[in-house]
Design a protein around this motif. Structure first.
Motif, PDB file in Angstrom:
ATOM      1  N   ILE A  81     -63.843   9.979  15.296  1.00 55.66           N
ATOM      2  CA  ILE A  81     -63.191   8.638  14.982  1.00 55.66           C
ATOM      3  C   ILE A  81     -63.213   8.332  13.486  1.00 55.66           C
ATOM      4  CG2 ILE A  81     -64.465   6.490  14.289  1.00 55.66           C
ATOM      5  CD1 ILE A  81     -66.184   6.275  16.876  1.00 55.66           C
ATOM      6  N   ASP A  82     -64.335   8.777  12.712  1.00 52.17           N
ATOM      7  CA  ASP A  82     -63.463   9.529  11.380  1.00 52.17           C
ATOM      8  C   ASP A  82     -62.446  10.407  11.352  1.00 52.17           C
ATOM      9  OD1 ASP A  82     -66.233   7.594  10.716  1.00 52.17           O
ATOM     10  OD2 ASP A  82     -66.786   9.966   9.584  1.00 52.17           O
ATOM     11  N   LEU A  83     -62.241  11.373  11.316  1.00 44.59           N
ATOM     12  CA  LEU A  83     -60.789  11.755  12.145  1.00 44.59           C
ATOM     13  C   LEU A  83     -60.003  11.250  12.427  1.00 44.59           C
ATOM     14  CD1 LEU A  83     -59.879  14.847  11.325  1.00 44.59           C
ATOM     15  CD2 LEU A  83     -60.425  14.993  14.060  1.00 44.59           C
ATOM     16  N   ASN A  84     -59.619  10.425  13.816  1.00 44.39           N
ATOM     17  CA  ASN A  84     -58.176   9.698  13.484  1.00 44.39           C
ATOM     18  C   ASN A  84     -58.228   9.029  13.033  1.00 44.39           C
ATOM     19  OD1 ASN A  84     -58.861  11.009  16.480  1.00 44.39           O
ATOM     20  ND2 ASN A  84     -59.844  10.062  17.244  1.00 44.39           N
ATOM     21  N   ALA A  85     -59.096   8.100  12.524  1.00 47.35           N
ATOM     22  CA  ALA A  85     -58.815   6.761  11.552  1.00 47.35           C
ATOM     23  C   ALA A  85     -57.888   7.659  10.526  1.00 47.35           C
ATOM     24  CB  ALA A  85     -60.118   6.172  10.708  1.00 47.35           C
ATOM     25  N   LYS A  86     -58.571   8.359   9.842  1.00 49.28           N
ATOM     26  CA  LYS A  86     -56.817   9.718   8.850  1.00 49.28           C
ATOM     27  C   LYS A  86     -56.298  10.005   9.392  1.00 49.28           C
ATOM     28  CE  LYS A  86     -60.968  11.633   6.445  1.00 49.28           C
ATOM     29  NZ  LYS A  86     -61.707  12.634   5.679  1.00 49.28           N
ATOM     30  N   LEU A  87     -55.806  10.105  10.507  1.00 47.94           N
ATOM     31  CA  LEU A  87     -54.648  10.418  11.326  1.00 47.94           C
ATOM     32  C   LEU A  87     -53.453   9.244  11.665  1.00 47.94           C
ATOM     33  CD1 LEU A  87     -55.844  13.029  14.290  1.00 47.94           C
ATOM     34  CD2 LEU A  87     -54.453  13.527  12.290  1.00 47.94           C
ATOM     35  N   LEU A  88     -54.339   8.116  12.150  1.00 51.44           N
ATOM     36  CA  LEU A  88     -53.552   6.931  12.298  1.00 51.44           C
ATOM     37  C   LEU A  88     -53.717   6.111  11.328  1.00 51.44           C
ATOM     38  CD1 LEU A  88     -55.192   6.649  15.936  1.00 51.44           C
ATOM     39  CD2 LEU A  88     -52.644   7.349  15.433  1.00 51.44           C
ATOM     40  N   GLU A  89     -53.463   6.171   9.659  1.00 53.40           N
ATOM     41  CA  GLU A  89     -54.099   5.746   8.732  1.00 53.40           C
ATOM     42  C   GLU A  89     -52.553   5.002   8.676  1.00 53.40           C
ATOM     43  OE1 GLU A  89     -54.252   6.513   3.971  1.00 53.40           O
ATOM     44  OE2 GLU A  89     -56.041   6.683   5.714  1.00 53.40           O
ATOM     45  N   GLY A  90     -51.764   3.447   8.522  1.00 55.08           N
ATOM     46  CA  GLY A  90     -50.604   3.403   8.382  1.00 55.08           C
ATOM     47  C   GLY A  90     -50.207   2.821   9.035  1.00 55.08           C
ATOM     48  N   PHE A  91     -50.885   3.167  10.416  1.00 51.93           N
ATOM     49  CA  PHE A  91     -50.224   2.565  12.113  1.00 51.93           C
ATOM     50  C   PHE A  91     -50.383   1.589  12.405  1.00 51.93           C
ATOM     51  CE2 PHE A  91     -49.182   7.482  12.257  1.00 51.93           C
ATOM     52  CZ  PHE A  91     -48.330   7.224  12.267  1.00 51.93           C
ATOM     53  N   SER A  92     -49.337   0.806  13.014  1.00 51.21           N
ATOM     54  CA  SER A  92     -49.936  -0.504  13.651  1.00 51.21           C
ATOM     55  C   SER A  92     -50.397  -0.345  14.969  1.00 51.21           C
ATOM     56  CB  SER A  92     -48.768  -1.503  13.726  1.00 51.21           C
ATOM     57  OG  SER A  92     -48.198  -1.143  14.909  1.00 51.21           O
ATOM     58  N   ASN A  93     -51.697  -1.010  14.988  1.00 48.51           N
ATOM     59  CA  ASN A  93     -51.930  -1.553  16.149  1.00 48.51           C
ATOM     60  C   ASN A  93     -51.028  -1.081  17.634  1.00 48.51           C
ATOM     61  OD1 ASN A  93     -54.670  -1.657  15.442  1.00 48.51           O
ATOM     62  ND2 ASN A  93     -54.666  -3.771  15.772  1.00 48.51           N
ATOM     63  N   GLU A  94     -50.201  -1.488  17.238  1.00 56.51           N
ATOM     64  CA  GLU A  94     -48.720  -2.080  18.549  1.00 56.51           C
ATOM     65  C   GLU A  94     -48.313   0.135  18.658  1.00 56.51           C
ATOM     66  OE1 GLU A  94     -48.456  -4.488  16.171  1.00 56.51           O
ATOM     67  OE2 GLU A  94     -49.173  -5.511  17.172  1.00 56.51           O
ATOM     68  N   GLU A  95     -48.314   0.348  17.063  1.00 57.81           N
ATOM     69  CA  GLU A  95     -47.588   1.672  16.982  1.00 57.81           C
ATOM     70  C   GLU A  95     -48.648   2.875  17.830  1.00 57.81           C
ATOM     71  OE1 GLU A  95     -44.928   1.989  13.103  1.00 57.81           O
ATOM     72  OE2 GLU A  95     -47.096   1.934  12.941  1.00 57.81           O
ATOM     73  N   ILE A  96     -50.214   2.292  17.488  1.00 57.12           N
ATOM     74  CA  ILE A  96     -50.802   3.123  18.127  1.00 57.12           C
ATOM     75  C   ILE A  96     -50.998   2.855  19.545  1.00 57.12           C
ATOM     76  CG2 ILE A  96     -53.524   3.968  18.780  1.00 57.12           C
ATOM     77  CD1 ILE A  96     -53.484   2.364  15.465  1.00 57.12           C
ATOM     78  N   GLU A  97     -50.923   2.076  20.074  1.00 53.47           N
ATOM     79  CA  GLU A  97     -51.187   1.939  21.085  1.00 53.47           C
ATOM     80  C   GLU A  97     -50.058   2.972  22.444  1.00 53.47           C
ATOM     81  OE1 GLU A  97     -53.578   0.886  23.917  1.00 53.47           O
ATOM     82  OE2 GLU A  97     -54.285   0.563  21.982  1.00 53.47           O
ATOM     83  N   LEU A  98     -48.433   2.508  21.239  1.00 57.33           N
ATOM     84  CA  LEU A  98     -47.384   3.223  21.919  1.00 57.33           C
ATOM     85  C   LEU A  98     -47.776   4.687  21.818  1.00 57.33           C
ATOM     86  CD1 LEU A  98     -44.589   3.100  22.944  1.00 57.33           C
ATOM     87  CD2 LEU A  98     -43.701   3.317  20.159  1.00 57.33           C
ATOM     88  N   PHE A  99     -48.317   4.872  20.995  1.00 62.76           N
ATOM     89  CA  PHE A  99     -48.334   6.176  20.503  1.00 62.76           C
ATOM     90  C   PHE A  99     -49.570   7.226  21.722  1.00 62.76           C
ATOM     91  CE2 PHE A  99     -50.913  10.128  18.569  1.00 62.76           C
ATOM     92  CZ  PHE A  99     -50.096  11.114  18.528  1.00 62.76           C
ATOM     93  N   LYS A 100     -50.533   6.203  21.797  1.00 62.61           N
ATOM     94  CA  LYS A 100     -51.412   6.507  23.251  1.00 62.61           C
ATOM     95  C   LYS A 100     -50.519   6.401  24.108  1.00 62.61           C
ATOM     96  CE  LYS A 100     -54.911   4.193  22.560  1.00 62.61           C
ATOM     97  NZ  LYS A 100     -56.401   3.146  22.190  1.00 62.61           N
ATOM     98  N   ARG A 101     -49.665   5.721  24.909  1.00 65.71           N
ATOM     99  CA  ARG A 101     -49.302   6.183  25.866  1.00 65.71           C
ATOM    100  C   ARG A 101     -48.370   6.805  25.783  1.00 65.71           C
ATOM    101  NH1 ARG A 101     -48.343  -0.131  24.689  1.00 65.71           N
ATOM    102  NH2 ARG A 101     -46.303   1.091  25.240  1.00 65.71           N
ATOM    103  N   MET A 102     -47.538   7.974  24.997  1.00 58.17           N
ATOM    104  CA  MET A 102     -46.356   9.049  25.198  1.00 58.17           C
ATOM    105  C   MET A 102     -47.571   9.949  24.638  1.00 58.17           C
ATOM    106  SD  MET A 102     -43.023   7.422  22.487  1.00 58.17           S
ATOM    107  CE  MET A 102     -44.163   7.578  20.997  1.00 58.17           C
ATOM    108  N   LEU A 103     -48.107   9.920  24.595  1.00 62.21           N
ATOM    109  CA  LEU A 103     -49.566  11.047  24.587  1.00 62.21           C
ATOM    110  C   LEU A 103     -50.178  11.735  25.751  1.00 62.21           C
ATOM    111  CD1 LEU A 103     -51.553  10.523  21.096  1.00 62.21           C
ATOM    112  CD2 LEU A 103     -49.801  12.784  21.528  1.00 62.21           C
ATOM    113  N   VAL A 104     -50.158  10.183  26.788  1.00 59.12           N
ATOM    114  CA  VAL A 104     -50.713  10.142  27.978  1.00 59.12           C
ATOM    115  C   VAL A 104     -49.206  10.613  29.103  1.00 59.12           C
ATOM    116  CG1 VAL A 104     -51.484   9.428  30.227  1.00 59.12           C
ATOM    117  CG2 VAL A 104     -52.547   8.395  28.341  1.00 59.12           C
ATOM    118  N   ARG A 105     -48.593  10.414  28.355  1.00 56.89           N
ATOM    119  CA  ARG A 105     -47.168  10.552  29.177  1.00 56.89           C
ATOM    120  C   ARG A 105     -47.489  12.469  29.303  1.00 56.89           C
ATOM    121  NH1 ARG A 105     -42.201   6.975  29.109  1.00 56.89           N
ATOM    122  NH2 ARG A 105     -41.163   9.345  29.815  1.00 56.89           N
TER     123      ARG A 105
END
Length: 156
Positions: free
Chosen positions: A112-136
């Motif tokens: 959880i701490d590592l992911n927070a560092k990785l996704l620092e500066g991203f909006s919630n919408e960007e994170i959700e879009l990123f997750k959907r793209m990773l799943v694809r």
């Protein structure tokens, strides 16, 4: 689409993530002296108590020999137990131990701490879009790997 740039970026992301993961893990005050993949096995067993080794292998998408090695390691380190099913003596079930659960929960906090560092500066919408793209991407990779693996088996 510039395939070479995408390929280079994917490789650099994987290499950089592994380096960041190891660096953060070394900085994290814990006894994580276990192989990274063993944590994945541990988390799956924790979330699916009573599963069999075959079910674990399917969940991990790995060969039986890899599962056997990991399960043996986790049992020897008292992180999981292998228990014969009372209703079906042919079925051996995996359960996480108290030591394994404690380590898995500590590891989850680390992730959880590592992911927070990785996704620092991203909006919630960007994170959700990123997750959907990773799943694809994952679905595309596993689909192509599975068909290649089946083709390799036919050759033998």
């Amino acid at each position: 689409m510039d395939t070479i740039i995408i390929d280079k970026l994917m490789l650099e992301i994987v290499k950089s993530y592994e380096a960041m993961f190891k660096e953060e893990l070394a900085r994290h005050e814990t006894n994580f002296d276990y192989n990274y993949s063993y944590f994945r096995y541990l988390l799956i067993v924790m979330n699916n108590p009573g599963m069999t080794q075959n079910e674990l292998g399917s969940a991990m998408n790995v060969l039986k020999s890899s599962v056997s090695k990991a399960v043996r390691y986790l049992i020897n380190n008292k992180l999981i137990n292998l228990v014969q099913d009372e209703s079906d003596k042919r079925r051996n079930c995996l359960y996480i131990t108290a030591k394994g659960e404690s380590l898995a929960r500590e590891y989850l906090e680390f992730l959880i701490d590592l992911n927070a560092k990785l996704l620092e500066g991203f909006s919630n919408e960007e994170i959700e879009l990123f997750k959907r793209m990773l799943v694809r991407i994952y679905k595309n990779i596993t689909k192509s790997n599975q068909s290649k693996f089946k083709d390799d088996l036919k050759k033998e």
